[in-house]
Design a protein around this motif. Structure first.
Motif, PDB file in Angstrom:
ATOM      1  N   ALA A 111      26.512  -2.699 -16.543  1.00 11.35           N
ATOM      2  CA  ALA A 111      26.431  -2.712 -14.835  1.00 11.35           C
ATOM      3  C   ALA A 111      26.914  -3.858 -14.370  1.00 11.35           C
ATOM      4  N   HIS A 112      26.704  -4.915 -14.910  1.00 15.22           N
ATOM      5  CA  HIS A 112      27.248  -6.351 -14.191  1.00 15.22           C
ATOM      6  C   HIS A 112      28.620  -6.370 -14.324  1.00 15.22           C
ATOM      7  N   ILE A 113      29.158  -5.721 -15.118  1.00  8.51           N
ATOM      8  CA  ILE A 113      30.799  -5.935 -15.001  1.00  8.51           C
ATOM      9  C   ILE A 113      31.386  -4.864 -14.170  1.00  8.51           C
ATOM     10  N   ASN A 114      30.583  -3.709 -13.601  1.00  5.92           N
ATOM     11  CA  ASN A 114      31.228  -2.955 -12.620  1.00  5.92           C
ATOM     12  C   ASN A 114      30.875  -3.642 -11.184  1.00  5.92           C
ATOM     13  N   ARG A 115      29.807  -4.354 -11.283  1.00  9.00           N
ATOM     14  CA  ARG A 115      29.377  -4.993  -9.916  1.00  9.00           C
ATOM     15  C   ARG A 115      30.494  -6.249  -9.593  1.00  9.00           C
ATOM     16  N   PHE A 116      30.818  -6.746 -10.888  1.00  8.55           N
ATOM     17  CA  PHE A 116      31.632  -8.107 -10.715  1.00  8.55           C
ATOM     18  C   PHE A 116      33.071  -7.740 -10.219  1.00  8.55           C
ATOM     19  N   VAL A 117      33.705  -6.484 -10.668  1.00  5.40           N
ATOM     20  CA  VAL A 117      34.855  -6.055 -10.312  1.00  5.40           C
ATOM     21  C   VAL A 117      34.699  -5.584  -9.026  1.00  5.40           C
ATOM     22  N   VAL A 118      34.131  -4.670  -8.475  1.00  8.51           N
ATOM     23  CA  VAL A 118      33.804  -4.408  -7.102  1.00  8.51           C
ATOM     24  C   VAL A 118      33.684  -5.386  -6.260  1.00  8.51           C
ATOM     25  N   ASP A 119      32.765  -6.484  -6.617  1.00  7.22           N
ATOM     26  CA  ASP A 119      32.559  -7.533  -5.496  1.00  7.22           C
ATOM     27  C   ASP A 119      33.924  -8.384  -5.532  1.00  7.22           C
ATOM     28  N   ALA A 120      34.604  -8.647  -6.692  1.00  2.00           N
ATOM     29  CA  ALA A 120      35.767  -9.491  -6.732  1.00  2.00           C
ATOM     30  C   ALA A 120      36.942  -8.691  -5.870  1.00  2.00           C
ATOM     31  N   LEU A 121      37.091  -7.485  -5.950  1.00  2.00           N
ATOM     32  CA  LEU A 121      38.074  -6.734  -4.987  1.00  2.00           C
ATOM     33  C   LEU A 121      37.693  -6.990  -3.669  1.00  2.00           C
ATOM     34  N   PHE A 122      36.460  -6.903  -3.182  1.00  2.00           N
ATOM     35  CA  PHE A 122      36.132  -6.852  -1.810  1.00  2.00           C
ATOM     36  C   PHE A 122      36.161  -8.207  -1.416  1.00  2.00           C
ATOM     37  N   SER A 123      35.816  -9.181  -1.984  1.00  2.00           N
ATOM     38  CA  SER A 123      36.030 -10.389  -1.790  1.00  2.00           C
ATOM     39  C   SER A 123      37.209 -10.955  -1.298  1.00  2.00           C
ATOM     40  N   THR A 124      38.370 -10.002  -1.620  1.00  2.78           N
ATOM     41  CA  THR A 124      39.518 -10.497  -1.486  1.00  2.78           C
ATOM     42  C   THR A 124      40.407  -9.633  -0.350  1.00  2.78           C
TER      43      THR A 124
END
Length: 551
Positions: A61-74
């Motif tokens: 789950a932390h991988i899913n959260r990382f990808v979503v957060d990385a996209l959102f932060s850009t």
């Protein structure tokens, strides 16, 4: 001067082609380049995660959260803090290498691509970032389609994060986001195949918006018609901006009984429409207008401001409010205090911003009165008989969807003029901050139906799609484009991109998009959108009313 960066993801891209020295948004070149590197790393994480998933291995789950957060932060105007972006890159490289070890343990062969083999540390980030940006893809049409997909994924990631914060997850959305990111690295996909992936991105965008709609309404009730106060009271207060309703809930709960009022700003306005928030007596209403006016409105608010998502405008050097702005989630700005994410199911701690508010003066009133909103799909369908009768009788000639974003360009005055000049038998359907161009105009009503029906935030454009599909069913039409609905949508950033792709995936055609077409659409890709979907741009108010309404 040589280019220091390249970014063309938002409507305000310099000269309509791209920012090369500094972002019009205010982002400096080093931070913009570091974001390119974060996307580079995130694509590598997504490649391995997708291969693991295809092999039947559960992706953490932390991988899913990382990808979503990385996209959102850009996303445009979300994060200007190079240190927080760098921290995400460091985490991404760690996660990528852990996934690579997992893949090796399952005998999964990985492609030999730079996104997987590059071994970098912080001393090399600056140099590497200069080599992995948008212009790395030389073919302008392939580049255009890939960026259209990526920007759609950024918008989708925002909605997935908000739903996740409320405990609503769908694994297939995470799987698609990572799959699509991985696909953008392939060299063998044709323009036709990428176009198909663009439409598939739109289809998953509909699912993401439906999930967020379910999360919001399950948590806080269906939005209802609401008169929102736009004046002030004589108490210290916090101004909450952005889109995250979980933050809204927790801030209201923690400020209750403290003597501190709470006001919404810009895209948080629709929080006023949810029944669950109306029990809080210190929830006063909305302060100010769209995001781009914040430099003057934050000065007069006097209290602290909380950014839960994007729409930050860097303050001027002389701004008095610089020391009273807080960020959280995917947002960040150098020197501003950041409220950490929730851990182990606990609530966020807003005690610091509450204590800060108590030291501040009450907001200065900049306007007074009320504005009406709360016309999401459940509320509008409750009025369905009235609406259908008005259409059949001719009292309502057309609905005009004017959803989307607001922005700084003077050309956006077009939308105020367009709304003002619309024939009195037309109703505006809106969502997103584009509504601030006309939601305070005295446009009246048609037989008790307000001429501006505000469904809510940009993600609530889903409500407008649901309304259209329900009306299609009610009128017994085979084609959604036969409805008396036209689309004149304003865009600014990537959440508007996923809304556009979602509408295209639903078969909606002849959408007018403005104030300009995206800089990331190459001439050939723009031609495909025009020929296959009837995408157009705005002209003059008179010409567009003639074309969209009177023809």
């Amino acid at each position: 001067m040589d280019a220091k960066m390249f970014c063309f993801q938002c409507q305000e891209a310099a000269k309509g082609t791209g920012c090369t020295i500094k972002g019009v948004c205010g982002k400096d070149d080093e931070t913009a380049n570091r974001m390119d590197l974060l996307l580079f790393v995130t694509k590598g994480v997504s490649v391995v995660a997708t291969l693991l998933r295809n092999a039947g291995v559960e992706v953490p789950a932390h991988i899913n959260r990382f990808v979503v957060d990385a996209l959102f932060s850009t996303i445009t105007n979300a994060n200007f803090d190079i240190e927080s972006i760098t921290g995400r890159i460091v985490n991404g490289l760690k996660f990528r290498d852990q996934l690579k070890e997992e893949a090796a343990g399952h005998g999964i062969e990985l492609p030999v691509i730079d996104e997987l083999v590059w071994k970098g540390d912080e001393s090399t980030f600056e140099g590497k970032a200069l080599t992995v940006g948008v212009l790395r893809e030389a073919n302008p049409d392939i580049r255009s389609l890939k960026e259209l997909i990526i920007y759609g994924l950024k918008g989708m990631a925002a909605y997935v994060e908000h739903a996740g914060n409320l405990g609503f997850e769908e694994k297939d959305l995470h799987a698609f986001i990572q799959h699509a990111l991985a696909e953008t690295l392939r060299k063998d996909l044709s323009a036709e195949q990428l176009t198909a992936l663009v439409l598939e991105t739109g289809s998953y965008g509909v699912k993401a918006m439906a999930l967020l709609d379910k999360a919001n309404t399950s948590s806080y009730g269906n939005p209802e018609i609401t008169q929102v106060n736009i004046g002030v009271r004589n108490n210290p207060a916090i101004l909450i901006s952005g889109h995250d309703l979980k933050d809204m809930e927790e801030l209201l709960a923690q400020t209750e009984g403290t003597g501190v009022d709470v006001y919404t700003h810009s895209e948080m306005l629709p929080a006023n429409y949810y029944p669950a928030f109306k029990k809080y007596k210190h929830f006063v209403g909305n302060y100010g207008n769209a995001w781009w006016k914040q430099r003057e409105e934050f000065e007069s608010f006097n209290g602290p401001i909380l950014f839960t998502t994007n729409c930050i405008v860097p303050p001027l050097e002389e701004a008095s409010y610089k020391d009273r702005v807080y960020t959280t989630n995917s947002t960040g700005f150098p020197g501003w205090k950041h409220i950490p994410s929730r851990e182990d199911g606990k609530t966020k701690d807003f005690s610091e911003i509450i204590a800060h508010a108590k030291r501040c003066d009450a907001p200065k009133e900049i306007e007074h009165g009320q504005i009406t909103g709360g016309f999401a799909h459940n509320q509008v369908m409750a009025l369905a008989d009235k609406v259908i009768d008005a259409v059949k009788s001719g009292a309502i000639r057309k609905f005009v969807v004017m959803a989307g974003c607001d922005g700084r360009m003077k050309s956006r005055n077009y939308y105020t003029e367009f709304a003002s000049e619309l024939p009195s038998d037309c109703v505006i359907l809106t969502a997103g901050c584009a509504k601030y161009r006309y939601n305070k105009l005295p446009l009246g009503d048609i037989g008790g139906i307000p001429r501006v029906l505000d469904a809510g935030q940009c993600n609530d454009s889903y409500s407008l799609a649901v309304i259209a599909m329900k009306l299609q069913e009610a009128f017994g039409l085979e084609d959604i484009n036969e409805l008396p609905i036209v689309y004149n949508i304003a865009w600014y950033e990537q959440k508007a991109v996923i809304v556009l792709l979602a509408l295209l995936s639903l078969g909606v055609k002849n959408i007018h998009l403005g104030p300009t077409l995206p800089a990331f659409l190459s001439p050939n890709v723009a031609k495909v959108l025009v020929e296959n979907f009837g995408i157009g741009t705005i002209s003059t108010v008179d010409e567009d009313i003639e074309k969209l309404i009177l023809a």
